[in-house]
Each structure stands twice: as C-alpha cells, then as structure tokens.
Design a protein around this motif. Sequence first.
Motif, mmCIF file in Angstrom:
data_model
loop_
_atom_site.group_PDB
_atom_site.id
_atom_site.type_symbol
_atom_site.label_atom_id
_atom_site.label_comp_id
_atom_site.label_asym_id
_atom_site.label_seq_id
_atom_site.Cartn_x
_atom_site.Cartn_y
_atom_site.Cartn_z
ATOM 1 N N MET A 1 0.835 -1.185 0.000
ATOM 2 C CA MET A 1 0.000 0.000 0.000
ATOM 3 C C MET A 1 0.880 1.249 0.000
ATOM 4 O O MET A 1 1.883 1.319 0.680
ATOM 5 C CB MET A 1 -0.911 -0.011 1.224
ATOM 6 N N THR A 2 0.497 2.232 -0.765
ATOM 7 C CA THR A 2 1.238 3.473 -0.876
ATOM 8 C C THR A 2 0.800 4.424 0.227
ATOM 9 O O THR A 2 -0.385 4.607 0.463
ATOM 10 C CB THR A 2 0.981 4.126 -2.243
ATOM 11 N N THR A 3 1.769 5.061 0.881
ATOM 12 C CA THR A 3 1.430 6.042 1.904
ATOM 13 C C THR A 3 1.369 7.433 1.271
ATOM 14 O O THR A 3 1.900 7.666 0.189
ATOM 15 C CB THR A 3 2.480 6.052 3.026
ATOM 16 N N ALA A 4 0.715 8.342 1.980
ATOM 17 C CA ALA A 4 0.599 9.717 1.481
ATOM 18 C C ALA A 4 1.976 10.331 1.260
ATOM 19 O O ALA A 4 2.199 11.045 0.283
ATOM 20 C CB ALA A 4 -0.221 10.563 2.445
ATOM 21 N N SER A 5 2.923 10.037 2.151
ATOM 22 C CA SER A 5 4.266 10.614 1.990
ATOM 23 C C SER A 5 4.979 10.018 0.781
ATOM 24 O O SER A 5 5.735 10.717 0.094
ATOM 25 C CB SER A 5 5.105 10.428 3.256
ATOM 26 N N ASN A 6 4.721 8.742 0.469
ATOM 27 C CA ASN A 6 5.307 8.134 -0.727
ATOM 28 C C ASN A 6 4.740 8.772 -1.987
ATOM 29 O O ASN A 6 5.477 9.060 -2.933
ATOM 30 C CB ASN A 6 5.043 6.628 -0.771
ATOM 31 N N VAL A 7 3.426 8.986 -2.024
ATOM 32 C CA VAL A 7 2.793 9.608 -3.185
ATOM 33 C C VAL A 7 3.358 11.011 -3.375
ATOM 34 O O VAL A 7 3.725 11.394 -4.484
ATOM 35 C CB VAL A 7 1.254 9.646 -3.041
ATOM 36 N N HIS A 8 3.465 11.780 -2.288
ATOM 37 C CA HIS A 8 4.017 13.133 -2.376
ATOM 38 C C HIS A 8 5.435 13.091 -2.939
ATOM 39 O O HIS A 8 5.766 13.847 -3.859
ATOM 40 C CB HIS A 8 4.006 13.814 -1.006
ATOM 41 N N ALA A 9 6.259 12.201 -2.422
ATOM 42 C CA ALA A 9 7.654 12.100 -2.885
ATOM 43 C C ALA A 9 7.715 11.692 -4.363
ATOM 44 O O ALA A 9 8.524 12.232 -5.121
ATOM 45 C CB ALA A 9 8.426 11.110 -2.021
ATOM 46 N N GLU A 10 6.875 10.755 -4.762
ATOM 47 C CA GLU A 10 6.889 10.285 -6.149
ATOM 48 C C GLU A 10 6.428 11.386 -7.115
ATOM 49 O O GLU A 10 7.035 11.579 -8.170
ATOM 50 C CB GLU A 10 6.013 9.037 -6.291
ATOM 51 N N ILE A 11 5.381 12.107 -6.747
ATOM 52 C CA ILE A 11 4.897 13.190 -7.608
ATOM 53 C C ILE A 11 5.916 14.328 -7.631
ATOM 54 O O ILE A 11 6.179 14.914 -8.689
ATOM 55 C CB ILE A 11 3.505 13.684 -7.158
ATOM 56 N N LYS A 12 6.513 14.640 -6.501
ATOM 57 C CA LYS A 12 7.539 15.688 -6.450
ATOM 58 C C LYS A 12 8.706 15.330 -7.362
ATOM 59 O O LYS A 12 9.196 16.173 -8.126
ATOM 60 C CB LYS A 12 8.024 15.893 -5.022
ATOM 61 N N THR A 13 9.152 14.095 -7.336
ATOM 62 C CA THR A 13 10.235 13.637 -8.209
ATOM 63 C C THR A 13 9.825 13.734 -9.674
ATOM 64 O O THR A 13 10.602 14.183 -10.520
ATOM 65 C CB THR A 13 10.631 12.193 -7.852
ATOM 66 N N LEU A 14 8.596 13.337 -9.972
ATOM 67 C CA LEU A 14 8.076 13.438 -11.338
ATOM 68 C C LEU A 14 8.089 14.895 -11.813
ATOM 69 O O LEU A 14 8.556 15.200 -12.923
ATOM 70 C CB LEU A 14 6.651 12.876 -11.387
ATOM 71 N N LEU A 15 7.602 15.805 -10.973
ATOM 72 C CA LEU A 15 7.578 17.226 -11.315
ATOM 73 C C LEU A 15 8.985 17.798 -11.491
ATOM 74 O O LEU A 15 9.223 18.610 -12.383
ATOM 75 C CB LEU A 15 6.824 18.018 -10.248
ATOM 76 N N GLU A 16 9.898 17.389 -10.649
ATOM 77 C CA GLU A 16 11.279 17.875 -10.773
ATOM 78 C C GLU A 16 11.882 17.464 -12.107
ATOM 79 O O GLU A 16 12.559 18.258 -12.762
ATOM 80 C CB GLU A 16 12.129 17.365 -9.606
ATOM 81 N N GLY A 17 11.637 16.230 -12.539
ATOM 82 C CA GLY A 17 12.136 15.773 -13.839
ATOM 83 C C GLY A 17 11.511 16.541 -14.987
ATOM 84 O O GLY A 17 12.176 16.895 -15.962
ATOM 85 N N TRP A 18 10.217 16.818 -14.858
ATOM 86 C CA TRP A 18 9.500 17.583 -15.878
ATOM 87 C C TRP A 18 10.055 19.003 -15.960
ATOM 88 O O TRP A 18 10.322 19.507 -17.047
ATOM 89 C CB TRP A 18 8.022 17.562 -15.523
ATOM 90 N N CYS A 19 10.244 19.644 -14.805
ATOM 91 C CA CYS A 19 10.794 21.005 -14.783
ATOM 92 C C CYS A 19 12.195 21.041 -15.382
ATOM 93 O O CYS A 19 12.538 21.980 -16.119
ATOM 94 C CB CYS A 19 10.818 21.552 -13.360
#
Length: 145
Positions: A1-19
């Motif tokens: 199960m994914t935790t809220a902090s894992n989702v935040h970290a994964e989306i943040k990493t995704l956004l950083e790569g996009w930027c």
Amino acid sequence: MTTASNVHAEIKTLLEGWCTGVREKNLDAIMAYYDPEIVAYDAIIQLQFRGIDAYRQHWQFCLGMCEGAMLFETHQLVVHGNDDVAFAHWLNKCGGTDEKGEEKSSWMRASAGYRKTADGWKAVHEHFSAPFDMASGKALFELQP
C-alpha cells in the motif's frame, strides 16, 4: 500500500524531472511526464489541448518562444493521492532571460491530476492559469506569492 508521503515524494520527483526537461528545452523529457490521453488547459493559445500529439505541438511552440535560458520552478507544492490516483497544485515561476540576460518571469497557478500506470505516474490533466483584472481583461503577471 502506498502512503501519502510516498505519493508526495513520487509526484515531487516526477515534477522535478518535468521542470528539468522544460529548463533544458528537452521536448521528449517534457512529454514523458504526460499520459497519452492528457487533457490540458494551458494559459495561452487555445481553450484546451486533448491528447499527447496536440500538447506536444503546443509545447514545441512554447519552447520556441524562449530564446534565452528558461526559468521553470514549482513552489508551494501540495499533493493528495493514494495507490493509483493523485492530485497536486502549486505555484509555478516561469519565464526566461532576454537578449540582455535579464530575467523576465511571472507566477502562474498550476494543478494536475495523475494516474499510476505501468510506466509510473503520468499527468492525465493539467491546468495553468494567471489571475486577471476583470475591468481591463489583462493578466496580472506582477503578483507575488
């Protein structure tokens, strides 16, 4: 199960790569962030973009508008999500440098919806906007967070 902090970290990493892709004007890196069925409401040109091909053409146009160094940063990122769906909103500072090397930028509002795919998180919806003055109809690019 994914935790809220894992989702935040994964989306943040995704956004950083996009930027990073945007700052490097790397169209393939930018487009890797999106789901093929992306629906986007960008701040310029048209009301909406449907599908990766339409949005790729738009990004190509946008990248061509910036001749100098690109500025593209997320601030005040908030992410909500679970195992397969996430939503994020943030302020985005975007712009670039002019022919004199001076920074020309403004703050935009951004939000995105994500779906977890076999290839990881992908943006399925994106919305960029600038507040505007109702009386003049002009965008308020000078606002600061």
